[in-house]
Design an enzyme around this catalytic site. Structure first.
Site, mmCIF file in Angstrom:
data_model
loop_
_atom_site.group_PDB
_atom_site.id
_atom_site.type_symbol
_atom_site.label_atom_id
_atom_site.label_comp_id
_atom_site.label_asym_id
_atom_site.label_seq_id
_atom_site.Cartn_x
_atom_site.Cartn_y
_atom_site.Cartn_z
ATOM 1 N N ASP A 43 6.335 -34.830 46.832
ATOM 2 C CA ASP A 43 6.243 -36.298 46.864
ATOM 3 C C ASP A 43 5.902 -36.749 48.272
ATOM 4 O O ASP A 43 6.115 -36.018 49.241
ATOM 5 C CB ASP A 43 7.579 -36.944 46.426
ATOM 6 C CG ASP A 43 7.403 -38.329 45.823
ATOM 7 O OD1 ASP A 43 7.568 -38.472 44.589
ATOM 8 O OD2 ASP A 43 7.087 -39.282 46.568
ATOM 9 N N ASN A 96 2.084 -35.326 37.886
ATOM 10 C CA ASN A 96 2.696 -36.583 37.460
ATOM 11 C C ASN A 96 2.524 -37.739 38.439
ATOM 12 O O ASN A 96 2.579 -38.901 38.037
ATOM 13 C CB ASN A 96 4.193 -36.310 37.229
ATOM 14 C CG ASN A 96 5.015 -37.568 37.169
ATOM 15 O OD1 ASN A 96 5.054 -38.245 36.135
ATOM 16 N ND2 ASN A 96 5.665 -37.921 38.279
ATOM 17 N N TYR A 175 -6.431 -48.708 36.409
ATOM 18 C CA TYR A 175 -5.522 -47.765 35.748
ATOM 19 C C TYR A 175 -6.129 -47.207 34.460
ATOM 20 O O TYR A 175 -5.882 -46.057 34.101
ATOM 21 C CB TYR A 175 -4.236 -48.529 35.431
ATOM 22 C CG TYR A 175 -2.993 -47.704 35.165
ATOM 23 C CD1 TYR A 175 -2.319 -47.077 36.212
ATOM 24 C CD2 TYR A 175 -2.469 -47.595 33.882
ATOM 25 C CE1 TYR A 175 -1.147 -46.365 35.983
ATOM 26 C CE2 TYR A 175 -1.311 -46.889 33.643
ATOM 27 C CZ TYR A 175 -0.646 -46.272 34.695
ATOM 28 O OH TYR A 175 0.515 -45.572 34.456
ATOM 29 N N LYS A 179 -6.539 -43.203 33.870
ATOM 30 C CA LYS A 179 -5.714 -42.476 32.892
ATOM 31 C C LYS A 179 -6.572 -41.896 31.767
ATOM 32 O O LYS A 179 -6.303 -40.786 31.288
ATOM 33 C CB LYS A 179 -4.621 -43.396 32.332
ATOM 34 C CG LYS A 179 -3.547 -43.751 33.359
ATOM 35 C CD LYS A 179 -2.805 -42.514 33.856
ATOM 36 C CE LYS A 179 -1.616 -42.853 34.746
ATOM 37 N NZ LYS A 179 -0.908 -41.654 35.243
HETATM 38 N N1 LIG Z 1 6.845 -46.117 34.188
HETATM 39 C C1 LIG Z 1 5.973 -46.354 33.248
HETATM 40 O O1 LIG Z 1 6.134 -47.303 32.473
HETATM 41 C C2 LIG Z 1 4.776 -45.459 33.064
HETATM 42 C C3 LIG Z 1 4.006 -45.612 31.902
HETATM 43 C C4 LIG Z 1 2.904 -44.786 31.704
HETATM 44 C C5 LIG Z 1 2.582 -43.834 32.654
HETATM 45 N N2 LIG Z 1 3.335 -43.714 33.789
HETATM 46 C C6 LIG Z 1 2.945 -42.702 34.762
HETATM 47 O O2 LIG Z 1 4.065 -41.904 35.082
HETATM 48 C C7 LIG Z 1 3.853 -41.309 36.363
HETATM 49 C C8 LIG Z 1 5.109 -41.465 37.189
HETATM 50 O O3 LIG Z 1 5.300 -42.845 37.443
HETATM 51 P P1 LIG Z 1 6.746 -43.526 37.468
HETATM 52 O O4 LIG Z 1 6.699 -44.652 36.524
HETATM 53 O O5 LIG Z 1 7.795 -42.509 37.372
HETATM 54 O O6 LIG Z 1 6.687 -44.199 38.927
HETATM 55 P P2 LIG Z 1 7.618 -44.071 40.220
HETATM 56 O O7 LIG Z 1 7.000 -44.987 41.213
HETATM 57 O O8 LIG Z 1 9.061 -44.258 39.878
HETATM 58 O O9 LIG Z 1 7.392 -42.560 40.673
HETATM 59 C C9 LIG Z 1 6.141 -42.111 41.154
HETATM 60 C C10 LIG Z 1 6.371 -41.129 42.279
HETATM 61 O O10 LIG Z 1 5.081 -40.660 42.714
HETATM 62 C C11 LIG Z 1 5.074 -40.644 44.121
HETATM 63 N N3 LIG Z 1 3.713 -40.761 44.635
HETATM 64 C C12 LIG Z 1 2.884 -41.835 44.554
HETATM 65 N N4 LIG Z 1 1.737 -41.590 45.188
HETATM 66 C C13 LIG Z 1 1.835 -40.331 45.674
HETATM 67 C C14 LIG Z 1 0.973 -39.516 46.449
HETATM 68 N N5 LIG Z 1 -0.229 -39.947 46.862
HETATM 69 N N6 LIG Z 1 1.396 -38.270 46.784
HETATM 70 C C15 LIG Z 1 2.615 -37.831 46.399
HETATM 71 N N7 LIG Z 1 3.480 -38.559 45.691
HETATM 72 C C16 LIG Z 1 3.090 -39.804 45.335
HETATM 73 C C17 LIG Z 1 5.933 -41.831 44.529
HETATM 74 O O11 LIG Z 1 6.409 -41.714 45.875
HETATM 75 C C18 LIG Z 1 7.049 -41.780 43.494
HETATM 76 O O12 LIG Z 1 8.138 -40.994 43.922
HETATM 77 C C19 LIG Z 1 2.613 -41.990 36.955
HETATM 78 O O13 LIG Z 1 1.492 -41.153 36.784
HETATM 79 C C20 LIG Z 1 2.480 -43.233 36.105
HETATM 80 O O14 LIG Z 1 1.166 -43.716 36.056
HETATM 81 C C21 LIG Z 1 4.426 -44.515 34.008
#
Ligand SMILES: NC(=O)c1ccc[n+]([C@@H]2O[C@H](COP(=O)([O-])OP(=O)(O)OC[C@H]3O[C@@H](n4cnc5c(N)ncnc54)[C@H](O)[C@@H]3O)[C@@H](O)[C@H]2O)c1
Length: 273
Positions: A43, A96, A175, A179
């Site tokens: 991360d 992720n 997005y 995706k």
């Molecule tokens: N939460 C939702 O509703 C949802 C829905 C669909 C898809 N997603 C996808 O799930 C995945 C995780 O998202 P989340 O909701 O847990 O968000 P989150 O913000 O809680 O966690 C994302 C993590 O990724 C890290 N990150 C971001 N950019 C980075 C980089 N360049 N290098 C390294 N680390 C990086 C952040 O520091 C964070 O810890 C993402 O791909 C997001 O698009 C989330």
């Protein structure tokens, strides 16, 4: 333990999770560590990463952490190599890491939003979303393929989104292609890597309460704007993604590849008022 439950056994597997300091990635890291895998958490967020690593180690897990930006191709490749040296290769990858979509062309209150329109979109944000949510998936897949091919086995799981399949006006435009592109990459990689014993699948979440977009699903008004689009009329907790992660990581899914498993309370089916 039954033969079926044994197929979920991930003890000793070497696993990398990107974006592991928070939200869905942290849930993946937790479920793998709790079930005896050796997990490398990648991360950008050094503080969150350290806290997660300490907590999992205190529970007896074999966990390492690496502060790495997934958009830095050389740094990401190097992090994969260090992780494989420490954990004896790579068996499971969760690609992720992802960032906020930015404003949609409609606000949650269904007003037109100039900042989210094609003319108003911030180009730097477009570039960042494509780099983080799409290009980093390619870089991660390539690093994993290099490590898994010699072993002749592996499972790769990419977090896409139901936005890979259905478009959504209140979620930022960049997005959608990011995706959808990641989902297409999953299918292409699954075709290419099947002959090497490597499976590639996607988890496509709907709204989960995480820190993305400033943790907006914790805000009641924002949460309601998403809930009304979900037939189950709620958003999800990251605990709910853990069983699916364990399924795809393990031999429980030994004949599943190129799939995109949607976990969204029925949002894909359309709105039910
Ligand atoms: N939460 C939702 O509703 C949802 C829905 C669909 C898809 N997603 C996808 O799930 C995945 C995780 O998202 P989340 O909701 O847990 O968000 P989150 O913000 O809680 O966690 C994302 C993590 O990724 C890290 N990150 C971001 N950019 C980075 C980089 N360049 N290098 C390294 N680390 C990086 C952040 O520091 C964070 O810890 C993402 O791909 C997001 O698009 C989330």
């Amino acid at each position: 333990m039954s033969a079926t439950l044994q197929r979920f056994d991930v003890r000793g597997l070497a696993c990398v999770v990107t974006g592991a300091a928070s939200g869905i990635g942290l849930a993946y890291a937790e479920v793998m560590a709790e079930h005896g895998a050796r997990v490398s958490l990648f991360d950008l967020n050094a503080t969150g990463l350290q806290a997660a690593g300490q907590r999992l180690r205190a529970q007896g897990a074999d966990v390492r952490t690496a502060v790495v930006d997934v958009t830095d191709r050389a740094a990401l490749q190097a992090a994969f190599e260090r992780s494989a040296s420490a954990h004896g290769g790579l068996d499971v990858l969760f690609a992720n890491a992802g960032i906020d979509a930015g404003p949609g062309f409609l606000t949650p209150g269904n007003e037109r939003n100039p900042a989210g329109s094609l003319e108003g979109l911030d180009e730097a944000h477009w570039d960042a979303v494509i780099a983080t949510n799409l290009t980093s998936v390619f870089t991660s897949l390539r690093a994993a393929a290099r490590l898994m091919k010699p072993k002749g086995s592996g499972s790769i799981i990419v977090t896409t989104s139901n936005a890979a399949i259905i478009n959504e006006a209140i979620v930022g435009t960049p997005y959608m292609p990011a995706k959808a592109g990641a989902a297409s990459l999953v299918r292409q990689a699954a075709m290419e890597l099947a002959r090497y014993g490597i499976r590639v699948n996607a988890i496509a979440p709907g709204p989960f309460v995480t820190n993305i977009a400033g943790g907006r699903l914790r805000n009641p008004a924002d949460r309601e704007a998403f809930q009304v689009r979900v037939p189950m009329h709620r958003v999800a907790d990251t605990e709910e993604i853990k069983p699916l992660a364990l399924f795809l990581a393990s031999q429980a899914s030994s004949f599943v590849t190129g799939a995109q498993l949607v976990i969204d309370g029925g949002q894909m089916l359309g709105r039910v008022d």
